[in-house]
Design a protein around this motif. Sequence first.
Motif, short mmCIF file in Angstrom:
data_model
loop_
_atom_site.label_atom_id
_atom_site.label_comp_id
_atom_site.label_asym_id
_atom_site.label_seq_id
_atom_site.Cartn_x
_atom_site.Cartn_y
_atom_site.Cartn_z
N GLU A 47 0.82 -1.21 0.00
CA GLU A 47 0.00 0.00 0.00
C GLU A 47 0.86 1.26 0.00
N ARG B 160 0.99 4.23 -2.74
CA ARG B 160 0.90 5.66 -2.46
C ARG B 160 2.07 6.42 -3.07
N ARG C 284 1.83 8.37 -6.32
CA ARG C 284 1.31 9.73 -6.32
C ARG C 284 2.26 10.59 -5.49
#
Length: 451
Positions: A194, A198, A201
């Motif tokens: 995860e 992230r 971005r």
Amino acid sequence: MTSPKTVRPPSCPRRRHLLRLAAALAATAVFSAGGAPAWNKFAGEKSQSEGYQIAVVQRGDIEDLVTATGVLQPRDFVEVGAQVSGQITKIHVEVGSEVKAGDLLAEIDATVFSARVDATRAQLRSQRAQLEERRSQLALAEIQHARQTTLFAENATTKDALQVAEASVRSARAQIEALSAQIDQSESTLRAEEATLRYARIYAPMSGTIVSVTARQGQTINASQQAPVILRIADLSTMTVQTQVSEADVGKLRIGMEAYFTTLGSQGRRWHGTLRKVEPTPEVQNNVVLYNALFDVPNSNNALMTQMTAQVFFVSASARDALLVPISALSLSTRGERQMRGERQGREGRPEEARREGRSRQGDGGGAPSEGPPPRRGVARVVLSDGGIEEREVLVGVGNRIQAEILSGLKEGDRIVAGTRPAARPQSSCPPSGMGGMGGMGAVPSGPRLR
């Protein structure tokens, strides 16, 4: 037929003789009229000050400066890079854009990262289901073990059956522990996946201005070895002047001393600051040792930009409204300087005397007291009212290559000798050859015409 004679002017030596004779006659007339005393006074003044350049003691401001060249840089800046590899799908900013901390800057293709997150989550759900199954088996094993224990107490079963029931309970508990560890590992892997998702971005780590963008939309970047830089953010509200000072002048710098600079397009405007740091490690350029001296200046109106060249002046010492004389008018004494330093050190234990001296220094000069090098003794030649020259001992404060501050020994308006005048070249009174008179170039004597 006889040609006419050409009339020539008197020769140059003869003209000089006539001029000298006329001057002698005029001087004789002056002495005869009683002007001898005035002539003697004029000749005396001329002999005293004729060959000197005269300067007047005036009031003004003086600074002893250390000059250097510097470059402007933002004080706070960050190079924003990518932590994952992939293709840049979108860049949301451009050079000059104002951003806040947390704003989205760019996006990297996250297809692979999203798939990994989904796979890890599915694996985690499977392991949790297996954990529930192992817990059910543990409950069944515990029931069977309790039954075998009761039967063995009544001699209704064998000891082997009881031992099998005990082993089943221990095996079910071990399997639950193993599945719990696998679930913890999968949860950790999910958090990493995860986070990687992230990282696709990219957000602004600080508020500021985008000063450069090195990547392009659609470009594929590789972050396996080092983080590639995508863009740079800087806070332009405060700029740092990175100044390179030579090893001959770095000893004059002090942390907290005043500094100011100008730029090529500032039209004489000055920006002021205080010295923040002198880096101990020098830079050697063409066998020249240079030290970096840093100080900050506010840039609220964004008049200063990155990489501007600055002409920097560090104020080593200064004085305001002081008596000033040309440095060429002073003869400084090294022995006197040592004597003054010894006297000042001897008064360190007598503060009242030191305060009286400080008040007398301020009273003589009349200006603001200065913080600078220790006073030095020197000698100045003062032009008196009758034209004579007198040597006078003075106390010198702040000085530079042009002027010096006078603490005592002179007063405003005094005329002092600043140097010698260059000797004037003697000028000849003879007209140049061929110019002027009838006998010059182009004057051709007339003669008989030949027919």
